[in-house]
Design a protein around this motif. Structure first.
Motif, PDB file in Angstrom:
ATOM      1  N   ARG A 130      17.612  -8.421  51.057  1.00 61.16           N
ATOM      2  CA  ARG A 130      16.837  -8.157  52.269  1.00 61.16           C
ATOM      3  C   ARG A 130      17.474  -8.918  53.425  1.00 61.16           C
ATOM      4  O   ARG A 130      18.060  -9.982  53.239  1.00 61.16           O
ATOM      5  CB  ARG A 130      15.373  -8.596  52.081  1.00 61.16           C
ATOM      6  N   ASP A 141      15.361  -0.521  55.480  1.00 59.40           N
ATOM      7  CA  ASP A 141      14.094   0.198  55.566  1.00 59.40           C
ATOM      8  C   ASP A 141      13.825   0.682  56.988  1.00 59.40           C
ATOM      9  O   ASP A 141      13.396   1.817  57.197  1.00 59.40           O
ATOM     10  CB  ASP A 141      12.951  -0.692  55.078  1.00 59.40           C
ATOM     11  N   GLU A 162       7.999  -4.298  48.085  1.00 59.43           N
ATOM     12  CA  GLU A 162       8.780  -5.455  48.510  1.00 59.43           C
ATOM     13  C   GLU A 162       8.197  -6.785  48.054  1.00 59.43           C
ATOM     14  O   GLU A 162       8.925  -7.707  47.691  1.00 59.43           O
ATOM     15  CB  GLU A 162       8.896  -5.472  50.035  1.00 59.43           C
ATOM     16  N   SER A 163       6.864  -6.906  48.121  1.00 59.25           N
ATOM     17  CA  SER A 163       6.249  -8.194  47.816  1.00 59.25           C
ATOM     18  C   SER A 163       4.776  -7.994  47.503  1.00 59.25           C
ATOM     19  O   SER A 163       4.190  -6.949  47.805  1.00 59.25           O
ATOM     20  CB  SER A 163       6.394  -9.157  49.008  1.00 59.25           C
ATOM     21  N   ASP A 173      11.157  -2.312  41.809  1.00 53.04           N
ATOM     22  CA  ASP A 173      11.868  -1.988  43.053  1.00 53.04           C
ATOM     23  C   ASP A 173      13.377  -1.992  42.798  1.00 53.04           C
ATOM     24  O   ASP A 173      14.135  -2.775  43.371  1.00 53.04           O
ATOM     25  CB  ASP A 173      11.500  -2.997  44.143  1.00 53.04           C
ATOM     26  N   ALA A 220      13.417   0.803  46.520  1.00 55.43           N
ATOM     27  CA  ALA A 220      14.717   0.515  47.128  1.00 55.43           C
ATOM     28  C   ALA A 220      15.750   1.577  46.767  1.00 55.43           C
ATOM     29  O   ALA A 220      16.576   1.972  47.604  1.00 55.43           O
ATOM     30  CB  ALA A 220      15.207  -0.865  46.705  1.00 55.43           C
TER      31      ALA A 220
END
Length: 652
Positions: free
Chosen positions: A410, A256, A356-357, A46, A386
């Motif tokens: 973030r 986002d 993201e995760s 990312d 990103a």
């Protein structure tokens, strides 16, 4: 989606146009029409543009360590990789030159050089440098080198420093010093460990570039991604019965959701925008949301959580990564109020991305919310990285939240336990008043719980069950992690609902206060009637693995139950609390022994359960008078999800 691994099909690379000196998200450059060189990325990949704050940080690390700045005005990419806290690969001119990470133990950033970075530094500095006399044909990577091979060493080297190793102008690399400069020539010891050394040259590009150059080089690909996202939104919102559903956009003030809102404006004629003010938002975020809506003629509905966090803190204590009661109180409650107004359901467009995760690694383009009937979620940029988000923002010339330029990757609540410790420290620099207020609150809570101020200072409050990295720090510094339950009354506070911070599953969290804590061994015996309990003495936490879910009991009284099934999670929470009540208030009446049809329950000095015999039918619990205290504590609880309740009963 079951069975898929997070990031299974994630991209592990970008491209770099050496002619224009810019990153590419596809192989071809729109500016020079050339083909890009592949640049491998550590997963999840990312990758993003470096912020002005991070640029200064990286510059200071290089100049402070090696006395020079190889990045200067160059375009820098950062690629987030796994680490104890904030950890990023640093990429310039398509070369991964270092890893910058925040050290939790020492509370500072550290620089870990890579081979390409060492080669770039060679002609720029003589600091932290050792000249070696070693055979070039020999395999040296990962090997130790005797002091006999050290020709010279700069005087600034300390033990464990990452050092530059020079054999010749082309054959060079980097390693680790096993002693200070004065001892590096000791012939009896391997004083240097070589990490990597090679004859390849790495030369910086003469051409300077900026983000606008990167936008121009990637314009066609970004427009294609925009078109795909707009078509997704048009196709879903105009499809069959979906045309009758109102469309809402969740605007958080982050990058986002900014992109998603812009895409929605191009795809959907009629939509509503909402912003959840948790009461813990950065002032910069609230201002950005209000200013963006006003300047773009967007009628935004702002739903506020008010003082929900402050009101619930006394019962729950600080939220944690693994105990996010705050999300339910401050986010889910307001969201539910908004969505409940749409009686026939609604479509919510959201900016979640799978890069993201790990929790979001398997999200689909469309997902239905099982806990809000009729709500359909659409995630049109779920596959964007990103860098693509930022290229689109700059292509569209969208204003964005200033916190990104201040070093935040973030944007969320300013005290969020899920944020990185590095960002929490950064928050202290930006808003010292909020930081001090929160620290004082944490100190007061820690004092009541028998925990030290250092427990707070080093960020231990951000977990209930601490990971190994924190356990190691606690052991090294002699910090106790055991919290003490307090209070002279019996009470149970419950929050129900799915946390919007993570995807999937249903959880119920609460705090049970008892006048006197039950012995652990008594609790473990009772918990055998609902699952397989495991107790960690170091953490003072009990984990129960049940048939279709898990529950946790924390020392300070917190209870957490989760399952993929809503009703099972609710029942597991109830059964867990009942077993704690039974253990704490057992009168040794023996009724549970007689109620067990399998003779699994025995009464010695306290109730004992034979796991081999017990089939977890629940009859012993149903027969127990003490277990009925649960119903008294929750006598007014309605079967309404996502609502807060607190009930208390003074012990006699």
């Amino acid at each position: 989606m079951s069975g898929r691994r997070p990031f299974e099909n994630a991209l592990d690379h970008i491209f770099w146009c050496d002619g224009c000196n810019v990153p590419l998200i596809s192989e071809n450059c729109d500016t020079c029409k050339g083909t890009g060189r592949k640049v491998l990325l550590s997963p999840p990949g990312d990758v993003r543009f470096c912020s002005p704050y991070e640029r200064e940080l990286i510059r200071d690390l290089f100049t402070g360590t090696y006395g020079c700045d190889p990045v200067k005005g160059r375009l820098i990419l950062l690629n987030k990789i796994p680490g104890d806290d904030k950890t990023d690969e640093v990429i310039i001119d398509g070369h991964t030159i270092a890893v910058v990470s925040y050290d939790l133990k020492d509370s500072c950033y550290k620089l870990d050089l890579r081979l390409e970075g060492a080669k770039i530094l060679m002609p720029l500095t003589n600091a932290k440098t050792v000249v070696l006399d070693v055979p070039r044909g020999k395999h040296l990577n990962g090997k130790g080198v005797s002091g006999r091979s050290v020709v010279s060493a700069s005087p600034d080297i300390k033990k464990d420093d990452i050092i530059l190793l020079r054999v010749s102008d082309t054959f060079n690399g980097y390693g680790v010093a096993r002693t200070d400069s004065d001892g590096l020539k000791d012939p009896s010891e391997n004083t240097i460990k070589i990490r990597k050394i090679s004859s390849n040259n790495v030369i910086l590009n003469d051409k300077a570039s900026d983000i606008q150059d990167a936008v121009n080089a990637n314009r066609s690909r970004i427009r294609a991604m925009e078109k795909d996202a707009v078509n997704i939104l048009k196709g879903i919102t105009c499809q069959g019965k979906n045309r009758e559903l109102p469309v809402t956009v969740s605007f958080s003030g982050g990058k986002d959701s900014l992109v998603v809102l812009n895409l929605t404006r191009k795809a959907v004629k009629n939509y509503e925008t909402f912003f959840i003010d948790t009461g813990l938002e950065f002032p910069e975020t609230v201002k950005f949301v209000e200013d963006f809506a006003a300047s773009n003629g967007i009628n935004i509905q702002i739903e506020k959580a008010g003082n929900a966090f402050q009101e619930n803190f006394p019962a729950f204590g600080p939220p944690a990564k693994d105990f996010r009661w705050c999300c339910k109180v401050c986010k889910l409650g307001p969201i539910t109020r908004i969505l409940s107004e749409r009686k026939k359901g609604c479509i919510t467009i959201d900016g979640k991305r799978r890069y993201e995760s790990f929790q979001r690694g398997n999200i689909g383009t469309i997902e239905r919310n099982p806990f809000v009937p009729g709500q359909m979620g659409i995630f049109p940029i779920k596959d964007w990285r990103a860098i693509e988000v930022w290229l689109y923002i700059h292509l569209e010339k969208l204003p964005y939240n200033e916190l990104y330029d201040m070093g935040f990757e973030r944007i969320g609540c300013w005290l969020c336990p899920a944020a990185l410790q590095a960002e929490y420290v950064r928050m202290k620099e930006i808003h010292p008043d909020k930081f001090e207020e929160w620290q004082d609150k944490l100190y007061e809570w820690a004092g009541r719980s028998g925990l030290s101020r250092e427990y707070v200072d080093l960020g231990f409050w951000r977990w209930k069950s601490h990971p190994n990295k924190m356990l190691n720090i606690a052991k090294e510094k002699g910090i106790s992690l055991k919290a003490e339950a307090t209070g002279d009354s019996m009470s149970l506070k419950i929050i129900r609902g799915i946390s919007p911070c993570v995807s999937g599953g249903f959880s119920i969290e609460g705090v049970l206060r008892l006048p006197e804590r039950a012995p652990v061994e008594h609790v473990l015996e009772m918990l055998k009637t609902i699952g397989s309990p495991v107790y960690s003495e170091d953490l003072d936490v009990t984990l129960v693995k049940a048939a279709r879910g898990t529950s946790k009991l924390f020392a300070a009284g917190q209870v957490y139950a989760s399952s993929d099934d809503k009703m099972y999670a609710q029942r597991l929470f109830e059964d867990t609390v009942k077993q704690v009540l039974r253990a704490a208030m057992c009168t040794r009446c023996g009724i549970c022994v007689k109620a067990c049809p399998r003779r699994a329950v025995k009464l010695d000095k306290h109730v004992k359960v034979d796991s081999n015999r017990c089939d977890q039918c629940g009859r012993c619990t149903d027969a127990c008078v003490v277990a009925r205290y649960y119903n008294k504590l929750t006598s007014e609880i309605k079967n309404t999800p996502n609502k807060q309740f607190i009930y208390g009963k003074k012990s006699k």
